[in-house]
Structures are given as structure tokens and as C-alpha cells.
Design a protein around this motif. Structure first.
Motif, PDB file in Angstrom:
ATOM      1  N   ILE A 200      37.268  41.956  42.980  1.00 25.98           N
ATOM      2  CA  ILE A 200      38.151  41.013  43.676  1.00 25.98           C
ATOM      3  C   ILE A 200      39.537  41.640  43.779  1.00 25.98           C
ATOM      4  O   ILE A 200      40.094  42.068  42.769  1.00 25.98           O
ATOM      5  N   GLU A 201      40.064  41.710  44.960  1.00 27.02           N
ATOM      6  CA  GLU A 201      41.386  42.304  45.167  1.00 27.02           C
ATOM      7  C   GLU A 201      42.375  41.224  45.564  1.00 27.02           C
ATOM      8  O   GLU A 201      42.134  40.435  46.487  1.00 27.02           O
ATOM      9  N   GLU A 202      43.480  41.180  44.827  1.00 25.78           N
ATOM     10  CA  GLU A 202      44.519  40.184  45.084  1.00 25.78           C
ATOM     11  C   GLU A 202      45.878  40.846  44.918  1.00 25.78           C
ATOM     12  O   GLU A 202      46.196  41.372  43.844  1.00 25.78           O
ATOM     13  N   ALA A 203      46.654  40.845  45.985  1.00 30.66           N
ATOM     14  CA  ALA A 203      48.017  41.404  45.970  1.00 30.66           C
ATOM     15  C   ALA A 203      48.028  42.845  45.451  1.00 30.66           C
ATOM     16  O   ALA A 203      48.893  43.231  44.659  1.00 30.66           O
ATOM     17  N   GLY A 204      47.062  43.633  45.888  1.00 28.48           N
ATOM     18  CA  GLY A 204      47.021  45.038  45.513  1.00 28.48           C
ATOM     19  C   GLY A 204      46.420  45.318  44.150  1.00 28.48           C
ATOM     20  O   GLY A 204      46.271  46.476  43.752  1.00 28.48           O
ATOM     21  N   GLU A 205      46.056  44.276  43.401  1.00 29.24           N
ATOM     22  CA  GLU A 205      45.451  44.441  42.081  1.00 29.24           C
ATOM     23  C   GLU A 205      43.971  44.078  42.142  1.00 29.24           C
ATOM     24  O   GLU A 205      43.586  43.112  42.790  1.00 29.24           O
ATOM     25  N   LYS A 206      43.148  44.859  41.443  1.00 30.74           N
ATOM     26  CA  LYS A 206      41.718  44.606  41.434  1.00 30.74           C
ATOM     27  C   LYS A 206      41.295  43.950  40.126  1.00 30.74           C
ATOM     28  O   LYS A 206      41.711  44.359  39.045  1.00 30.74           O
ATOM     29  N   LEU A 207      40.484  42.908  40.242  1.00 17.54           N
ATOM     30  CA  LEU A 207      39.879  42.219  39.107  1.00 17.54           C
ATOM     31  C   LEU A 207      38.372  42.402  39.221  1.00 17.54           C
ATOM     32  O   LEU A 207      37.842  42.585  40.321  1.00 17.54           O
ATOM     33  N   TYR A 208      37.684  42.309  38.083  1.00 14.47           N
ATOM     34  CA  TYR A 208      36.243  42.543  38.095  1.00 14.47           C
ATOM     35  C   TYR A 208      35.486  41.475  37.329  1.00 14.47           C
ATOM     36  O   TYR A 208      35.958  40.956  36.311  1.00 14.47           O
ATOM     37  N   HIS A 209      34.298  41.197  37.832  1.00 15.15           N
ATOM     38  CA  HIS A 209      33.297  40.461  37.067  1.00 15.15           C
ATOM     39  C   HIS A 209      32.093  41.386  36.978  1.00 15.15           C
ATOM     40  O   HIS A 209      31.488  41.732  38.005  1.00 15.15           O
ATOM     41  N   LEU A 210      31.759  41.806  35.761  1.00 16.57           N
ATOM     42  CA  LEU A 210      30.697  42.796  35.569  1.00 16.57           C
ATOM     43  C   LEU A 210      29.349  42.174  35.250  1.00 16.57           C
ATOM     44  O   LEU A 210      28.422  42.888  34.838  1.00 16.57           O
ATOM     45  N   GLY A 211      29.228  40.873  35.447  1.00 18.87           N
ATOM     46  CA  GLY A 211      27.937  40.242  35.239  1.00 18.87           C
ATOM     47  C   GLY A 211      27.417  40.481  33.835  1.00 18.87           C
ATOM     48  O   GLY A 211      28.152  40.402  32.847  1.00 18.87           O
ATOM     49  N   ASP A 212      26.142  40.846  33.741  1.00 16.46           N
ATOM     50  CA  ASP A 212      25.528  41.000  32.425  1.00 16.46           C
ATOM     51  C   ASP A 212      25.494  42.441  31.930  1.00 16.46           C
ATOM     52  O   ASP A 212      24.861  42.717  30.907  1.00 16.46           O
ATOM     53  N   ILE A 213      26.186  43.361  32.600  1.00 19.03           N
ATOM     54  CA  ILE A 213      26.368  44.663  31.951  1.00 19.03           C
ATOM     55  C   ILE A 213      27.551  44.583  30.978  1.00 19.03           C
ATOM     56  O   ILE A 213      27.686  45.421  30.093  1.00 19.03           O
TER      57      ILE A 213
END
Length: 279
Positions: A200-213
Motif C-alpha cells: 500500500i502506497e500513501e504519500a510516497g511511503e509504502k506499507l505492507y501486509h504480508l499475510g501468513d508469511i
């Protein structure tokens, strides 16, 4: 419910239920004296794993990551085996957000194991129907094929009632797809052959959801993989690639944190703590 605002985005964790899974299975070959220092364990050697869909708003659509364990789908035996003492109450969670299931536009499925996909459908009289009837449901092509044709191992978690009613809503992809500008689903494999993560990219910053890994913050060590993983070496490689310092990670299963950021030594430098749901 917990909410977290990040830039123009609002993340809301809906009440999708809870499981309590064997701690040894959740940490694989890692000895209990090590993992039990990182994550609480009960007298049955089980750890609490929430199954709480993440509602994302702020991009012009109502987006859901995964779907919870559903309601009324599990037998008493399954509830005992999976440590379920609370099922989904998605409808009431959405009502608190002034939404209904019909208002969900996109559902992004990291994978289709029962604890993520059971909330996609619900029993209505003698059949099962789609819960999010107006949504486009995104899942990797590999995952979708295995869901429909499970093997001797995966048939215990890929259930017909979780996919047949929503087949007409499904959009599949191979390596990656961007369902909406600022959101990308990336196929990683590992936990399941078709498992994917969400960037997920918001205002030039990336966030992540890595699920079940990386189901909880205690799984940040690349070598701490689940006994449930079909391809553990693939999970390790994906974690080495995608777990980065000074980056936000959001969780579906974690009973302690909703989101975490680590420094170069992987010490927590910022977090969003989960608050207890009142049931």
C-alpha cells in the motif's frame, strides 16, 4: 474496533473472530523457550490468533483485506480443534462504520484458507450465498485453482462452500496486480502456493501486509516459519525480501499489535496496539 489513520487512509479492523492454534505448529522448528518469550501461550500450548479483516478507506472505494472465519460454519469439533470461542460479527462491525456488506467494493485475499475465506459466504436456508455481493474479489490464479481442486493436504482448508457462491465475482492474477492506484497484490507463494502480499502506497511511503508469511510481529525472523507452510523455504525467501526496517506492517492475526515498524536491528520503534474487543 480499532482504527488507525495514516495520511488520507483509514484502517479499521473488523471483528472476524478468533482462533487459538498450537504454538509449536505456528513457529515450526523454533523451540518453545524461544518463541514463548515473543508471544503469549496458554496452558494448552495454544496462541491467540485474531482473524480480523482490515477495512481500508480513503481511496474512493471500500476495500477489505481477507474475510474472517464466518459465522455458523464450523462444527463443534472444528471449534475445539481450532480453539474458536468467538466467530465473525462483520455485519455489526460494518454498521459501526455506517456500511453494509453491499458497500464493499474490493476484497483482497492473501490466500483462501478457511480462517481467511470463510467470511466470504454465509448460509441462507439450505444454501450458501456471497456476503459481499457487489465486490470484486481478487486472488492469485494459483490459489484460485487450488481452492477448486485441492490436494490431499489442502482439502482440509479449501472448502467448496467458501468458493462456489463467489466464483462469478473473482478476478485472478499471476505475478502482481494493482486493483486500485496505490494498492498492489504480489504473488509470493510460501504459506500456500498461491499466497500473496499487499503493498500500500500513501504519500510516497509504502506499507505492507504480508499475510501468513508473517502472521504476527513475533514472526519477523525470516527463519521462524509455520509448520503449516506448504513451501517453507519460499516463505523464508519472501520474508528476506519483504521485511524491511523503517517500514510499517499491518496484521490480520496478531493479538497484540495492529501495525508495527522496526529499526535496522528490528527493535520496535513505533506501533499501533490492539485493544481488547468487548464480547
Amino acid at each position: 474496533m480499532d482504527q488507525w489513520k495514516k495520511g488520507k487512509l483509514t484502517f479499521t479492523w473488523l471483528n472476524g473472530g478468533v482462533t487459538h492454534m498450537d504454538g509449536g505448529a505456528m513457529f515450526g522448528v523454533v523451540p518453545k523457550p524461544l518463541w514463548s518469550k515473543k508471544y503469549a501461550v496458554n496452558e494448552l500450548n495454544q496462541i491467540e490468533l485474531r482473524t480480523e479483516p482490515i477495512l481500508i478507506q480513503g481511496l474512493g472505494k471500500n476495500i477489505l483485506i481477507d474475510a474472517g472465519i464466518g459465522f455458523g460454519k464450523l462444527t463443534d469439533k472444528q471449534k475445539r480443534n481450532y480453539g474458536v470461542n468467538e466467530e465473525s460479527s462483520i455485519l455489526s462491525s460494518l454498521e459501526e462504520c455506517h456500511l453494509t456488506p453491499a458497500d464493499i467494493d474490493l476484497v483482497l485475499m492473501t490466500h483462501l484458507h478457511f480462517d481467511h475465506a470463510s467470511g466470504l459466504t454465509a448460509k441462507k436456508q439450505d444454501t450458501f450465498v456471497s456476503v459481499f455481493e457487489n465486490a470484486t474479489i481478487y486472488v492469485s490464479e494459483v490459489e484460485w485453482k487450488e481452492m477448486q481442486h485441492p490436494n490431499i493436504r489442502s482439502k482440509n482448508t479449501y472448502w467448496e462452500e467458501n468458493w462456489q457462491p463467489i466464483a462469478h465475482q473473482v478476478t485472478t492474477f499471476q505475478e502482481k496486480i494493482s486493483p486500485l492506484e496505490g494498492i498492489t497484490m504480489i504473488h509470493t507463494g510460501g504459506h500456500s502456493d498461491g499466497h500473496c502480499i499487499i503493498e500500500i502506497e500513501e504519500a510516497g511511503e509504502k506499507l505492507y501486509h504480508l499475510g501468513d508469511i508473517m502472521p504476527t510481529h513475533a514472526h519477523k525472523n525470516p527463519l521462524w516459519v509455520l509448520a503449516y507452510d506448504d513451501y517453507p523455504m519460499t516463505s523464508i525467501a519472501a520474508k528476506e525480501q519483504w521485511i524491511k526496517p523503517h517500514t510499517w506492517y499491518v496484521f490480520y492475526h496478531d493479538s497484540v499489535y495492529r501495525a508495527v515498524k522496526w529499526d535496522e536491528d528490528y527493535q520496535i520503534i513505533d506501533h499501533v496496539r490492539r485493544t481488547r474487543n468487548v464480547t
